[in-house]
Design a protein around this motif. Structure first.
Motif, PDB file in Angstrom:
ATOM      1  N   LEU A  56      29.540  35.791  37.763  1.00 58.40           N
ATOM      2  CA  LEU A  56      30.860  36.617  37.584  1.00 58.40           C
ATOM      3  C   LEU A  56      32.041  35.840  38.532  1.00 58.40           C
ATOM      4  O   LEU A  56      33.132  35.738  37.853  1.00 58.40           O
ATOM      5  CB  LEU A  56      30.851  37.995  38.309  1.00 58.40           C
ATOM      6  CG  LEU A  56      29.917  39.233  37.785  1.00 58.40           C
ATOM      7  CD1 LEU A  56      29.767  40.178  38.972  1.00 58.40           C
ATOM      8  CD2 LEU A  56      31.137  39.712  36.803  1.00 58.40           C
ATOM      9  N   ILE A  57      31.664  35.310  39.349  1.00 57.77           N
ATOM     10  CA  ILE A  57      32.898  34.156  39.924  1.00 57.77           C
ATOM     11  C   ILE A  57      33.190  33.176  39.026  1.00 57.77           C
ATOM     12  O   ILE A  57      34.182  32.892  38.932  1.00 57.77           O
ATOM     13  CB  ILE A  57      32.039  33.624  41.329  1.00 57.77           C
ATOM     14  CG1 ILE A  57      32.123  34.820  42.171  1.00 57.77           C
ATOM     15  CG2 ILE A  57      33.240  32.606  41.746  1.00 57.77           C
ATOM     16  CD1 ILE A  57      31.244  34.213  43.633  1.00 57.77           C
ATOM     17  N   ALA A  60      35.452  34.724  36.295  1.00 54.34           N
ATOM     18  CA  ALA A  60      36.671  35.140  36.426  1.00 54.34           C
ATOM     19  C   ALA A  60      37.322  33.748  37.132  1.00 54.34           C
ATOM     20  O   ALA A  60      38.527  33.894  36.647  1.00 54.34           O
ATOM     21  CB  ALA A  60      36.392  35.931  37.996  1.00 54.34           C
ATOM     22  N   ASP A  63      38.630  32.426  33.476  1.00 56.81           N
ATOM     23  CA  ASP A  63      39.646  33.588  32.847  1.00 56.81           C
ATOM     24  C   ASP A  63      40.849  33.345  33.693  1.00 56.81           C
ATOM     25  O   ASP A  63      42.112  33.203  33.097  1.00 56.81           O
ATOM     26  CB  ASP A  63      39.035  34.892  33.081  1.00 56.81           C
ATOM     27  CG  ASP A  63      40.281  35.857  32.568  1.00 56.81           C
ATOM     28  OD1 ASP A  63      40.395  35.947  31.390  1.00 56.81           O
ATOM     29  OD2 ASP A  63      40.834  36.663  33.389  1.00 56.81           O
ATOM     30  N   ALA A  64      40.863  33.236  35.006  1.00 59.49           N
ATOM     31  CA  ALA A  64      42.168  33.163  36.024  1.00 59.49           C
ATOM     32  C   ALA A  64      42.882  31.757  35.371  1.00 59.49           C
ATOM     33  O   ALA A  64      43.986  31.638  35.050  1.00 59.49           O
ATOM     34  CB  ALA A  64      41.748  33.144  37.251  1.00 59.49           C
ATOM     35  N   TYR A  84      44.403  41.876  37.611  1.00 56.64           N
ATOM     36  CA  TYR A  84      43.162  42.337  37.950  1.00 56.64           C
ATOM     37  C   TYR A  84      43.163  43.540  38.889  1.00 56.64           C
ATOM     38  O   TYR A  84      42.006  44.163  39.344  1.00 56.64           O
ATOM     39  CB  TYR A  84      42.349  41.354  38.861  1.00 56.64           C
ATOM     40  CG  TYR A  84      42.195  40.149  37.843  1.00 56.64           C
ATOM     41  CD1 TYR A  84      41.552  40.064  36.758  1.00 56.64           C
ATOM     42  CD2 TYR A  84      42.429  38.757  38.216  1.00 56.64           C
ATOM     43  CE1 TYR A  84      41.063  39.135  36.082  1.00 56.64           C
ATOM     44  CE2 TYR A  84      42.354  37.783  37.530  1.00 56.64           C
ATOM     45  CZ  TYR A  84      41.389  37.880  36.482  1.00 56.64           C
ATOM     46  OH  TYR A  84      41.247  36.698  35.486  1.00 56.64           O
ATOM     47  N   ALA A  93      35.482  47.813  34.814  1.00 57.35           N
ATOM     48  CA  ALA A  93      34.267  47.245  35.976  1.00 57.35           C
ATOM     49  C   ALA A  93      33.653  48.379  36.381  1.00 57.35           C
ATOM     50  O   ALA A  93      32.474  48.455  36.504  1.00 57.35           O
ATOM     51  CB  ALA A  93      35.030  46.700  37.020  1.00 57.35           C
TER      52      ALA A  93
END
Length: 358
Positions: A56-57, A60, A63-64, A84, A93
């Motif tokens: 997930l990190i 993310a 994507d960021a 977000y 989420a």
């Protein structure tokens, strides 16, 4: 509260069969293990949670970075905070959390069942599956038929790398189906098939058809029929590292140490690598033709690699394909029946609420 009631709760209700079936199967696993003196352990769940958290990190962060590069905002922090913290992002989420929880909690127990196969059944099926392969390939072992095309160290090393990348299907792949916008019936059909595949194919069938596969028949059963194949793999490894050989050595070490954690256990029939790769093809081809082609190729390569790298007999993959096809069909019937039940219940409630009082 309106969004919760009108958007998130309907999705959770639609996924109820997956929760119920998943929890029932987990309880069955716990009961079977307890009957053999193995107490429930939550270490595997913690390890699985950390792996999902790591991915997930990573997702993310990617994507960021992509969004910052695309929009070049004056204030990156404010831009990402706004991106977000939108209601839609929060809804997405929250809506996907129960399905993610199912994946986090259930897989370690199925893995533990796989490690406990010797407590329930002896490894007696390898001779049968060798015979099946030879019947299909005109008296030859499947790896021998593949060897003229694949028997080059660079090819073997590349296939070993791809075989390890299957691991991504269990984490980024599950996150994709839990949180992205895909058709509701497809999402539920995928997750129910995913749960049933691990249980019925990776659990029940693996225990019933207990076998170790070509790489392990030598060290575990004293069978020398695949020594030539292992000699080639080890020779190839001396030229270019073959990643799967180290994993196979670890599995043997864990087997002798009676390890029963996440990813441990030895079983050949059916092949979960092939089963999950095939399941992703069944699902992804309904999302886009390009994804369908990609996962079709990945599925075929996974099946071929499982044989070339000595993990499996060819028939292990064949049985997996047949079993997952049946599960995929059955999941559709269960989801459709549940949707009819919800629709009938809602219509009954509507009629009740619209009947004028006398």
């Amino acid at each position: 509260m309106i969004e919760m009631r009108d958007i998130i709760l309907p999705r959770w209700r639609s996924e109820t069969p997956i929760y119920v079936i998943g929890l029932a199967l987990m309880a069955l696993c716990i009961g079977l293990l307890a009957a053999r003196g193995i107490a429930p352990s939550f270490i595997g769940i913690w390890v699985n949670l950390r792996l999902f958290g790591m991915f997930l990190i990573v997702i993310a962060a990617v994507d960021a970075g992509r969004q910052l590069y695309k929009h070049r905002p004056d204030s990156p922090v404010a831009f990402l905070k706004a991106r977000y913290s939108t209601p839609e992002f929060k809804r997405t989420a929250l809506a996907g959390l129960p399905m993610l929880t199912v994946a986090i909690v259930l897989l370690p127990f199925f893995s533990k069942m796989k490690a406990a196969i010797p407590l329930f059944n002896d490894y007696t099926w390898d001779d049968t599956f060798v015979d099946w392969d030879r019947a299909i390939f005109f008296g030859n072992d499947a790896w021998e038929v593949l060897q003229p095309a694949l028997g080059f160290p660079v090819v073997t090393a590349f296939l070993a790398l791809l075989y390890q990348l299957w691991f991504l299907l269990l984490y980024p792949g599950v996150l994709y189906f839990a949180f992205t916008k895909v058709d509701s019936r497809l999402r539920r059909r995928f997750f129910l098939s995913y749960v049933l595949s691990w249980t019925l194919v990776g659990g029940a069938m693996a225990t019933w058809l207990a076998s170790v596969g070509p790489v392990f028949v030598g060290p575990l059963l004293g069978d020398t029929r695949f020594d030539e194949q292992m000699a080639y793999l080890n020779a190839a490894n001396e030229q270019i590292p073959v990643m799967t050989l180290r994993v196979q050595d670890m599995l043997i070490e864990w087997f002798h140490a009676d390890a029963n954690g996440l990813g441990s256990g030895i079983t050949a029939m059916p092949s979960m690598h092939v089963a999950i790769a095939f399941l992703y093809w069944l699902a992804m081809r309904q999302i886009s033709p390009r994804l369908g082609l990609f996962f079709a190729a990945f599925f075929v390569i996974t099946w071929i690699s499982s044989v070339h790298l000595a993990y499996h007999y060819a028939v292990d993959g064949l049985v997996s394909v047949i079993a997952v096809s049946a599960i995929w069909w059955g999941a559709q019937q269960i989801i459709a029946a549940w949707d009819r039940f919800l629709e009938a219940r809602d219509q009954a409630a509507l009629r009740t609420n619209t009947v004028p009082a006398e």
